[in-house]
Design an enzyme around this catalytic site. Structure first.
Site, mmCIF file in Angstrom:
data_model
loop_
_atom_site.group_PDB
_atom_site.id
_atom_site.type_symbol
_atom_site.label_atom_id
_atom_site.label_comp_id
_atom_site.label_asym_id
_atom_site.label_seq_id
_atom_site.Cartn_x
_atom_site.Cartn_y
_atom_site.Cartn_z
ATOM 1 N N LYS A 123 0.838 -1.203 0.000
ATOM 2 C CA LYS A 123 0.000 0.000 0.000
ATOM 3 C C LYS A 123 0.876 1.259 0.000
ATOM 4 C CE LYS A 123 -2.877 0.619 3.484
ATOM 5 N NZ LYS A 123 -3.937 0.312 4.434
ATOM 6 N N LYS B 37 -9.056 -15.014 6.275
ATOM 7 C CA LYS B 37 -10.274 -15.724 6.715
ATOM 8 C C LYS B 37 -11.540 -14.894 6.561
ATOM 9 C CE LYS B 37 -7.460 -14.135 9.827
ATOM 10 N NZ LYS B 37 -6.774 -14.344 11.051
ATOM 11 N N GLY C 251 -3.514 -21.209 11.640
ATOM 12 C CA GLY C 251 -2.093 -21.012 11.348
ATOM 13 C C GLY C 251 -1.409 -22.236 10.782
ATOM 14 N N ILE D 237 -1.533 -25.379 11.567
ATOM 15 C CA ILE D 237 -2.173 -26.719 11.628
ATOM 16 C C ILE D 237 -2.823 -27.054 10.278
ATOM 17 C CG2 ILE D 237 -3.908 -28.140 12.783
ATOM 18 C CD1 ILE D 237 -3.684 -26.355 15.221
ATOM 19 N N GLU E 190 -5.017 -9.451 14.872
ATOM 20 C CA GLU E 190 -5.363 -8.778 13.620
ATOM 21 C C GLU E 190 -5.004 -7.296 13.742
ATOM 22 O OE1 GLU E 190 -6.797 -10.613 10.955
ATOM 23 O OE2 GLU E 190 -6.032 -12.038 12.390
ATOM 24 N N ASP F 11 -13.206 -13.387 14.448
ATOM 25 C CA ASP F 11 -12.174 -14.129 13.719
ATOM 26 C C ASP F 11 -12.429 -15.641 13.846
ATOM 27 O OD1 ASP F 11 -9.358 -14.142 12.428
ATOM 28 O OD2 ASP F 11 -9.098 -15.442 14.177
ATOM 29 N N LYS G 6 -13.384 -18.439 10.875
ATOM 30 C CA LYS G 6 -12.660 -19.706 10.705
ATOM 31 C C LYS G 6 -13.608 -20.898 10.824
ATOM 32 C CE LYS G 6 -8.280 -17.788 12.358
ATOM 33 N NZ LYS G 6 -7.524 -17.414 13.547
ATOM 34 N N GLY H 172 1.226 -15.963 14.183
ATOM 35 C CA GLY H 172 2.642 -15.591 14.182
ATOM 36 C C GLY H 172 3.247 -15.747 12.799
HETATM 37 N N1 HSE Z 1 -5.375 -13.031 14.659
HETATM 38 C C1 HSE Z 1 -5.332 -14.408 14.358
HETATM 39 C C2 HSE Z 1 -5.198 -15.215 15.633
HETATM 40 C C3 HSE Z 1 -4.175 -14.696 13.434
HETATM 41 O O1 HSE Z 1 -4.859 -14.609 16.657
HETATM 42 O O2 HSE Z 1 -5.456 -16.404 15.626
HETATM 43 C C4 HSE Z 1 -4.188 -16.054 12.839
HETATM 44 O O3 HSE Z 1 -5.336 -16.295 12.085
#
Ligand code: HSE
Length: 396
Positions: free
Chosen positions: A38, A96, A125, A127, A181, A192, A196, A296
């Site tokens: 950006k 996501k 992440g 997994i 995030e 979040d 997922k 991470g």
């Molecule tokens: N913000 C998300 C979490 C990052 O803490 O799981 C990974 O999706």
């Protein structure tokens, strides 16, 4: 094996991670050609020639056959991913929110343009949950997928339960470690995890679940009294995302994200800090458990790398379990919940089908009882910030 020329969108925590990883692995037949960011004036850890702020340098480049999308803005991300798929480029994304909000459109686009869209990094992440649900559990009747799918909230809950950190301190650390995030509201209010869960549910059961219909509450309303209650009873509080089929099979499901009491000796109780853990319940294998870092730079980059690597073999999700719309929601079955509140707060006890326990110490009060899913939907005082709701992850 296909040679991949990559256009990368985003150079944040994960973007920079995947750039570093690919620089270290020249044998993978994958080269990054351009990185679109950006703010072109910001100093980056990479040669200036890689960077552009013009998306068309990636989207209109016929040599680039893979787009890796790792930006924050879900609306912009969808436009970029859409154009990439329409231009015949395969896409790897970790977004996501963008996927949950546009899942059916994205699946149609990838089929229409005969390309692949992979998003293992969007869920848990490091997994490999999506690929496992997609491939390994194809023939086994799944009954439940339940787990800790947000690393930031798990990090905060771990630090708060051990008394090491306050909510604000733990959140700050989750942000500075690159787990949270850019807008951490989505982590802490459960959104979040909801995104997922809706992605998991499609790959587990072959049914689209509208993320807006998933019952949820995050961790912001939890009070010291709730952690004290958990400690006294030998329990831990985890933010659990749950997709469960009823006795009617995969056609009828219940989806929810709630802070949940788990027994100290349970599997999920051992999942601490930024780790995620998912229990997969199936009729034949009984229970299986997947565990790993859920957030991470490098844990997430490892899932992105795995997807990139799979594209060398033209891998795509086949959705063999189906992509039919809206599974029926199980409204009638119930769960057991703890509702905690200040004594002056009015709560509607009619939400409970059966009350197991009531307590008040003159300041803080709680009620534990059974609540039908349909009542959780209709009577929603529990959504208030001053009221905590915690599900029981085991039968009382
Ligand atoms: N913000 C998300 C979490 C990052 O803490 O799981 C990974 O999706």
């Amino acid at each position: 094996m296909k040679n991949l020329t990559i256009g990368l969108f985003g150079f944040g925590v994960v973007g920079e991670g995947i750039y570093q990883v690919l620089q270290d692995k020249p044998g993978l037949n994958c080269q990054i050609k351009k990185i679109c960011i950006k703010d072109i004036s910001k100093r980056r850890n990479g040669p200036a020639a890689f960077f552009t702020d013009d998306a068309s340098e990636i989207l209109n480049d016929p040599e680039i056959n893979v787009v890796v999308e790792l930006i924050n803005d879900a609306t912009v991300a969808f436009q970029l991913v859409k154009k990439a798929l329409q231009s015949g480029k395969s896409v790897v994304s970790a977004n996501k929110k963008m996927i949950a909000e546009n899942h059916s459109k994205l699946i149609r686009l990838q089929a229409q343009h005969k390309v692949s869209l992979l998003y293992e990094a969007a869920v848990c992440g490091s997994i490999p949950i999506i690929r496992n649900l997609e491939e390994y559990f194809d023939n086994d009747m799944l009954s439940q997928v339940s787990g800790i799918v947000n690393g930031s909230t798990n990090y905060i809950l771990t630090k708060m339960a051990s008394g090491q950190k306050s909510y604000a301190e733990a959140l700050k650390e989750a942000q500075s470690s690159g787990f949270a995030e850019s807008d951490p509201t989505l982590d802490v209010n459960g959104t979040d995890a909801v995104h997922k869960l809706s992605i998991i549910a499609l790959h587990a059961f072959g049914k689209f679940v509208d993320h807006k219909q998933i019952l949820s509450k995050g961790i912001t309303a939890l009070s010291a009294a709730d952690f004290q209650f958990a400690k006294e009873k030998g329990l831990k509080i985890k933010l659990l995302a749950n997709a469960t089929t009823t006795k009617n099979g995969a056609n009828e499901q219940h989806h929810a994200v709630f802070p949940t009491f788990v027994k100290a000796e349970s599997t999920l109780s051992q999942v601490d800090n930024e780790y995620n853990g998912v229990l997969v319940g199936s009729s034949l294998a009984d229970e299986q458990f997947l565990y790993g870092k859920g957030a991470g730079r490098f844990p997430t980059a490892s899932a992105v790398l795995s997807d990139i690597s799979a594209l060398r073999y033209n891998y795509k999700y086949e959705f063999r379990k189906g992509t039919s719309t809206a599974s029926k929601t199980d409204n009638l079955s119930f769960g057991t919940y703890y509702i905690g509140f200040d004594k002056d707060e009015k709560i509607d006890l009619l939400i409970f089908s059966k009350v197991h326990e009531q307590y008040s110490n003159g300041k803080r009060a709680y009620v534990i009882g059974d609540i039908k899913n349909e009542h959780l939907k209709k009577i929603d005082f529990w959504k208030k910030d001053s009221i905590s709701i915690i599900a029981f992850g085991f039968n009382l």
